[in-house]
Enzyme design. Sequence first.
Site, PDB file in Angstrom:
ATOM      1  N   GLY A   1       0.834  -1.194   0.000  1.00 55.66           N
ATOM      2  CA  GLY A   1       0.000   0.000   0.000  1.00 55.66           C
ATOM      3  C   GLY A   1       0.865   1.238   0.000  1.00 55.66           C
ATOM      4  O   GLY A   1       1.998   1.228  -0.473  1.00 55.66           O
ATOM      5  N   CYS A   2       0.337   2.302   0.541  1.00 53.33           N
ATOM      6  CA  CYS A   2       1.030   3.582   0.568  1.00 53.33           C
ATOM      7  C   CYS A   2       2.412   3.442   1.207  1.00 53.33           C
ATOM      8  O   CYS A   2       2.535   2.972   2.331  1.00 53.33           O
ATOM      9  CB  CYS A   2       0.200   4.592   1.352  1.00 53.33           C
ATOM     10  N   PHE A   3       3.443   3.849   0.485  1.00 54.14           N
ATOM     11  CA  PHE A   3       4.794   3.687   1.032  1.00 54.14           C
ATOM     12  C   PHE A   3       5.031   4.562   2.252  1.00 54.14           C
ATOM     13  O   PHE A   3       5.880   4.256   3.071  1.00 54.14           O
ATOM     14  CB  PHE A   3       5.892   3.846  -0.012  1.00 54.14           C
TER      15      PHE A   3
END
EC number: 1.8.4.11
Length: 173
Positions: free
Chosen positions: A9-11
């Site tokens: 997902g979002c880093f």
Amino acid sequence: MQRAIFAGGCFWCMVKPFDTQPGIISVLSGYTGGFKENPTYEEVKAGKTGHTEAVEIIFDPEVISFEELVTIYWQQTDPTDAFGQFEDRGSSYRPVIYYFNEEQQRIAEESKRQLQQSGLFKKEIVTKIEPAETFYPAELYHQAYYKKNPDNYKRNAQQRKEYIEDVWKEESL
């Protein structure tokens, strides 16, 4: 030193759980697994490059093992969601463990098998395990985001935090 690359997902949300561990030399946000060289955030986010947001971890295997990193990884993601993570949807947010050698591949696959058999999840574990490809560092404003933008990070990580607290409680692989 060794390398590991994880997409979950979002880093922004994947940096802190690794960055705070002993034996971690660096955690870099970036892009991997796609077809375009030197992609930008906007291109990746729009799904135009085939890349996924990921973190590249440089670690000291004498202090923390790849197996320990994989355990941390599982506890940051929803391994049953192939099309994103939490509020981040789309192929650029897909969950993937990238491996650099046969040993990392073996550890990741065995860990995935154990997680599936644990009964913790009723659905199939769909996280991919793939060979590492070129890793492109993200733009500077994405690096160490949780330190530079703590309020926005907290808002963006809220669904993930609630999920982790609900699913993992006191569980441990």
